[in-house]
Design a protein around this motif. Structure first.
Motif, short mmCIF file in Angstrom:
data_model
loop_
_atom_site.label_atom_id
_atom_site.label_comp_id
_atom_site.label_asym_id
_atom_site.label_seq_id
_atom_site.Cartn_x
_atom_site.Cartn_y
_atom_site.Cartn_z
N UNK A 76 0.81 -1.22 0.00
CA UNK A 76 0.00 0.00 0.00
C UNK A 76 0.85 1.26 0.00
N UNK A 77 0.34 2.27 -0.67
CA UNK A 77 0.97 3.59 -0.70
C UNK A 77 0.19 4.55 0.17
N UNK A 78 0.30 5.81 -0.15
CA UNK A 78 -0.41 6.83 0.60
C UNK A 78 -1.87 6.86 0.17
N UNK A 79 -2.74 6.93 1.17
CA UNK A 79 -4.17 7.00 0.88
C UNK A 79 -4.47 8.37 0.26
N UNK A 80 -5.18 8.36 -0.87
CA UNK A 80 -5.47 9.62 -1.57
C UNK A 80 -6.88 9.56 -2.17
N UNK A 81 -7.45 10.72 -2.36
CA UNK A 81 -8.76 10.83 -2.99
C UNK A 81 -8.58 10.62 -4.49
N UNK A 82 -9.33 9.69 -5.05
CA UNK A 82 -9.22 9.38 -6.48
C UNK A 82 -10.30 10.07 -7.30
N UNK A 83 -11.44 10.34 -6.68
CA UNK A 83 -12.53 11.01 -7.39
C UNK A 83 -13.35 11.80 -6.39
N UNK A 84 -13.54 13.06 -6.71
CA UNK A 84 -14.33 13.92 -5.84
C UNK A 84 -15.82 13.79 -6.17
N UNK A 85 -16.66 14.17 -5.25
CA UNK A 85 -18.10 14.12 -5.46
C UNK A 85 -18.47 15.02 -6.63
#
Length: 93
Positions: free
Chosen positions: A81-90
Motif C-alpha cells: 500500500x501507498x499513501x491514501x489519496x482521494x481518487x474522485x471527488x463528489x
C-alpha cells in the motif's frame, strides 16, 4: 511586608518602575503571541473522512462512498500500500 528603613525613596521608585516595565513586557509578549497569525495549517482530512471525496485508495484497495456507507475492495496478496489519496471527488464522473 516589612519596611526597610535603610532604603531610600529614590531606589524604591526605581524598583517599582523596573517591576512595572517587566510586567508590561510580559503582557505585551502574551498579547503578541495570542494575536499574531500562526504558520500552522490545519491538517487535511483523510479521504475517508472528507465528504467531498467519493472514491479513495492506496494503490492496493479502492473504497467508494455509497448511500449505505463505504464499500472497499480487497487488496491483492502481494500488494504494497501507498499513501491514501482521494481518487474522485463528489460530482466528478
Amino acid at each position: 511586608m516589612t519596611v526597610d528603613a535603610s532604603r531610600d525613596p529614590q531606589t524604591a521608585r526605581r524598583d517599582k518602575r523596573i517591576v512595572w516595565g517587566i510586567a508590561g513586557l510580559v503582557a505585551a509578549t502574551v498579547l503578541i503571541g495570542a494575536l499574531a497569525p500562526s504558520g500552522h495549517k490545519p491538517a487535511a482530512l483523510a479521504p475517508a473522512d472528507d465528504p467531498a471525496c467519493a472514491e479513495w485508495g492506496d494503490g492496493c484497495k479502492v473504497c467508494r462512498r455509497l448511500e449505505a456507507g463505504a464499500a472497499c475492495s480487497l487488496p491483492g496478496i502481494a500488494c504494497t500500500p501507498g499513501t491514501m489519496a482521494c481518487l474522485r471527488a463528489t460530482g466528478e464522473p
